[in-house]
Design a protein around this motif. Structure first.
Motif, PDB file in Angstrom:
ATOM      1  N   VAL A   4       0.834  -1.206   0.000  1.00 44.78           N
ATOM      2  CA  VAL A   4       0.000   0.000   0.000  1.00 44.78           C
ATOM      3  C   VAL A   4       0.864   1.249   0.000  1.00 44.78           C
ATOM      4  O   VAL A   4       0.573   2.244  -0.680  1.00 44.78           O
ATOM      5  N   ALA A   5       1.959   1.213   0.762  1.00 48.30           N
ATOM      6  CA  ALA A   5       2.808   2.391   0.931  1.00 48.30           C
ATOM      7  C   ALA A   5       3.673   2.696  -0.285  1.00 48.30           C
ATOM      8  O   ALA A   5       4.168   3.823  -0.431  1.00 48.30           O
ATOM      9  N   GLN A   6       3.823   1.739  -1.170  1.00 44.82           N
ATOM     10  CA  GLN A   6       4.835   1.825  -2.220  1.00 44.82           C
ATOM     11  C   GLN A   6       4.725   3.085  -3.079  1.00 44.82           C
ATOM     12  O   GLN A   6       5.711   3.773  -3.314  1.00 44.82           O
ATOM     13  N   ASN A   7       3.537   3.405  -3.539  1.00 44.16           N
ATOM     14  CA  ASN A   7       3.359   4.580  -4.406  1.00 44.16           C
ATOM     15  C   ASN A   7       2.384   5.604  -3.828  1.00 44.16           C
ATOM     16  O   ASN A   7       1.853   6.434  -4.568  1.00 44.16           O
ATOM     17  N   THR A   8       2.183   5.555  -2.520  1.00 41.55           N
ATOM     18  CA  THR A   8       1.283   6.497  -1.863  1.00 41.55           C
ATOM     19  C   THR A   8       1.990   7.820  -1.624  1.00 41.55           C
ATOM     20  O   THR A   8       3.189   7.853  -1.342  1.00 41.55           O
ATOM     21  N   SER A   9       1.258   8.915  -1.705  1.00 37.53           N
ATOM     22  CA  SER A   9       1.836  10.225  -1.391  1.00 37.53           C
ATOM     23  C   SER A   9       0.759  11.113  -0.784  1.00 37.53           C
ATOM     24  O   SER A   9      -0.422  10.817  -0.851  1.00 37.53           O
ATOM     25  N   GLY A  10       1.178  12.203  -0.159  1.00 35.08           N
ATOM     26  CA  GLY A  10       0.242  13.137   0.461  1.00 35.08           C
ATOM     27  C   GLY A  10      -0.058  12.765   1.892  1.00 35.08           C
ATOM     28  O   GLY A  10       0.412  13.387   2.831  1.00 35.08           O
ATOM     29  N   PHE A  11      -0.869  11.732   2.069  1.00 29.58           N
ATOM     30  CA  PHE A  11      -1.149  11.165   3.380  1.00 29.58           C
ATOM     31  C   PHE A  11      -1.766   9.786   3.191  1.00 29.58           C
ATOM     32  O   PHE A  11      -2.096   9.395   2.070  1.00 29.58           O
ATOM     33  N   VAL A  12      -1.888   9.058   4.279  1.00 32.31           N
ATOM     34  CA  VAL A  12      -2.596   7.780   4.267  1.00 32.31           C
ATOM     35  C   VAL A  12      -3.927   7.988   4.989  1.00 32.31           C
ATOM     36  O   VAL A  12      -3.981   8.596   6.060  1.00 32.31           O
ATOM     37  N   TYR A  13      -4.978   7.487   4.398  1.00 30.50           N
ATOM     38  CA  TYR A  13      -6.318   7.560   4.992  1.00 30.50           C
ATOM     39  C   TYR A  13      -6.550   6.240   5.717  1.00 30.50           C
ATOM     40  O   TYR A  13      -6.682   5.195   5.090  1.00 30.50           O
ATOM     41  N   TYR A  14      -6.593   6.308   7.048  1.00 35.78           N
ATOM     42  CA  TYR A  14      -6.845   5.099   7.826  1.00 35.78           C
ATOM     43  C   TYR A  14      -8.329   4.958   8.099  1.00 35.78           C
ATOM     44  O   TYR A  14      -8.941   5.803   8.765  1.00 35.78           O
ATOM     45  N   VAL A  15      -8.899   3.885   7.604  1.00 34.71           N
ATOM     46  CA  VAL A  15     -10.307   3.552   7.830  1.00 34.71           C
ATOM     47  C   VAL A  15     -10.385   2.870   9.191  1.00 34.71           C
ATOM     48  O   VAL A  15      -9.923   1.745   9.354  1.00 34.71           O
ATOM     49  N   SER A  16     -10.959   3.549  10.164  1.00 28.05           N
ATOM     50  CA  SER A  16     -10.838   3.118  11.556  1.00 28.05           C
ATOM     51  C   SER A  16     -11.728   1.944  11.940  1.00 28.05           C
ATOM     52  O   SER A  16     -11.567   1.350  12.997  1.00 28.05           O
ATOM     53  N   ILE A  17     -12.686   1.612  11.081  1.00 26.51           N
ATOM     54  CA  ILE A  17     -13.596   0.502  11.372  1.00 26.51           C
ATOM     55  C   ILE A  17     -13.674  -0.406  10.160  1.00 26.51           C
ATOM     56  O   ILE A  17     -13.354  -0.003   9.043  1.00 26.51           O
ATOM     57  N   THR A  18     -14.083  -1.633  10.364  1.00 28.27           N
ATOM     58  CA  THR A  18     -14.361  -2.508   9.236  1.00 28.27           C
ATOM     59  C   THR A  18     -15.814  -2.302   8.828  1.00 28.27           C
ATOM     60  O   THR A  18     -16.694  -2.202   9.672  1.00 28.27           O
ATOM     61  N   GLY A  19     -16.043  -2.202   7.531  1.00 32.22           N
ATOM     62  CA  GLY A  19     -17.414  -1.981   7.072  1.00 32.22           C
ATOM     63  C   GLY A  19     -17.521  -0.698   6.274  1.00 32.22           C
ATOM     64  O   GLY A  19     -16.534  -0.131   5.821  1.00 32.22           O
ATOM     65  N   ILE A  20     -18.744  -0.216   6.131  1.00 30.09           N
ATOM     66  CA  ILE A  20     -19.034   0.944   5.313  1.00 30.09           C
ATOM     67  C   ILE A  20     -19.083   2.216   6.154  1.00 30.09           C
ATOM     68  O   ILE A  20     -19.104   2.166   7.369  1.00 30.09           O
ATOM     69  N   THR A  21     -19.115   3.360   5.493  1.00 31.76           N
ATOM     70  CA  THR A  21     -19.129   4.640   6.176  1.00 31.76           C
ATOM     71  C   THR A  21     -20.390   4.831   6.987  1.00 31.76           C
ATOM     72  O   THR A  21     -21.466   4.348   6.631  1.00 31.76           O
ATOM     73  N   GLY A  22     -20.240   5.577   8.097  1.00 33.21           N
ATOM     74  CA  GLY A  22     -21.406   6.028   8.845  1.00 33.21           C
ATOM     75  C   GLY A  22     -22.126   4.970   9.651  1.00 33.21           C
ATOM     76  O   GLY A  22     -23.284   5.158  10.029  1.00 33.21           O
ATOM     77  N   THR A  23     -21.445   3.842   9.960  1.00 31.73           N
ATOM     78  CA  THR A  23     -22.158   2.747  10.617  1.00 31.73           C
ATOM     79  C   THR A  23     -21.643   2.405  12.012  1.00 31.73           C
ATOM     80  O   THR A  23     -22.264   1.616  12.720  1.00 31.73           O
TER      81      THR A  23
END
Length: 263
Positions: free
Chosen positions: A166-185
């Motif tokens: 994941v880190a290999q070609n990432t730039s700017g920042f990393v977005y950490y998804v703090s939960i498993t599943g979909i948004t807002g749940t």
């Protein structure tokens, strides 16, 4: 150095955490959406994540799915999304904008055409949820060659081996998804987030911004305290869906931003 890189350097120099807001482009309509986006920096937003409407948003919960459907029904497209950014840039040439969405609309436009249009409009970075690192030649590498940050997602299930990829070609920042599943749940928990953020920082050397499950000023503060910043999306989109005025939406955003900035 992109606007994103410059923003994080400035925040680091000031000892502040980043507050990132997500809104869906064109929600509830083009004019009000532009009005809200124009007001976000004044409400304390450091980076704007602008959702690109799509018919099959696999990572989004009901709140953001419905926002995307509203905008699609209103005629919002990738081209109109870039027009919204162009209008925003007429009054703000410093606030970073990250376009967040899915690959299909970009593929349909054509990657070279899209990258040229995105740069001209004033997009600074991309989060494309359905393009894994194995597909970096599709968009990630061309985007970085064009001067755009390509921002990856990491999740609680991203192990050390995958994190290196994941880190290999990432730039700017990393977005950490703090939960498993979909948004807002579900809600993020700082005690779970803290070790994950430390691991991602070590692997990437990039700022780590935490999203999913942040919906109150207090939660914004507690999560920002263990990360480099927070993203709030569904809670803001809900305000728009409820028909709140621009002033009410921005007041809500400011409370969240103040929470992050007090960490």
């Amino acid at each position: 150095m992109t606007r994103i890189d410059a923003k994080f350097a400035d925040l680091k120099a000031k000892g502040k955490k980043a507050f990132v807001s997500y809104v869906m482009a064109g929600d509830p309509d083009f004019d009000k959406s532009l009005e809200i986006v124009r007001g976000l920096p004044g409400a304390g937003v450091d980076i704007i994540e602008l959702g690109l409407p799509f018919t099959d948003p696999m990572a989004d919960g009901p709140t953001i799915q419905l926002a995307g459907q509203r905008t699609l029904d209103g005629g919002m497209t990738l081209k109109r999304t870039l027009e919204l950014v162009t209008e925003f840039r007429k009054g703000d040439d410093t606030t970073p904008i990250v376009l967040m969405g899915y690959y299909n609309p970009i593929y349909s436009m054509g990657v070279p055409t899209f990258l040229t249009a995105a740069k001209e409009a004033g997009i600074d970075g991309l989060i494309i949820v359905d393009l894994p690192p194995e597909e970096d030649t599709e968009l990630c590498l061309p985007a970085q060659e064009a001067g755009l940050n390509f921002i990856r997602l990491a999740t609680p299930t991203t192990d050390d081996k995958r994190l290196k990829r994941v880190a290999q070609n990432t730039s700017g920042f990393v977005y950490y998804v703090s939960i498993t599943g979909i948004t807002g749940t579900a809600e993020a928990d700082a005690s779970d987030v803290s070790p994950a953020v430390a691991r991602i920082r070590e692997a990437t050397g990039l700022p780590v911004i935490v999203g999913f499950g942040v919906n109150t000023p207090e939660k914004s503060r507690t999560i920002a305290a263990v990360a480099d910043g927070v993203v709030v999306g569904s809670a803001i989109v809900s305000q728009i869906a409820d028909g709140k005025s621009t002033a009410e939406v921005l007041a809500f955003v400011k409370a969240l931003a103040d929470g992050a900035h007090s960490a």
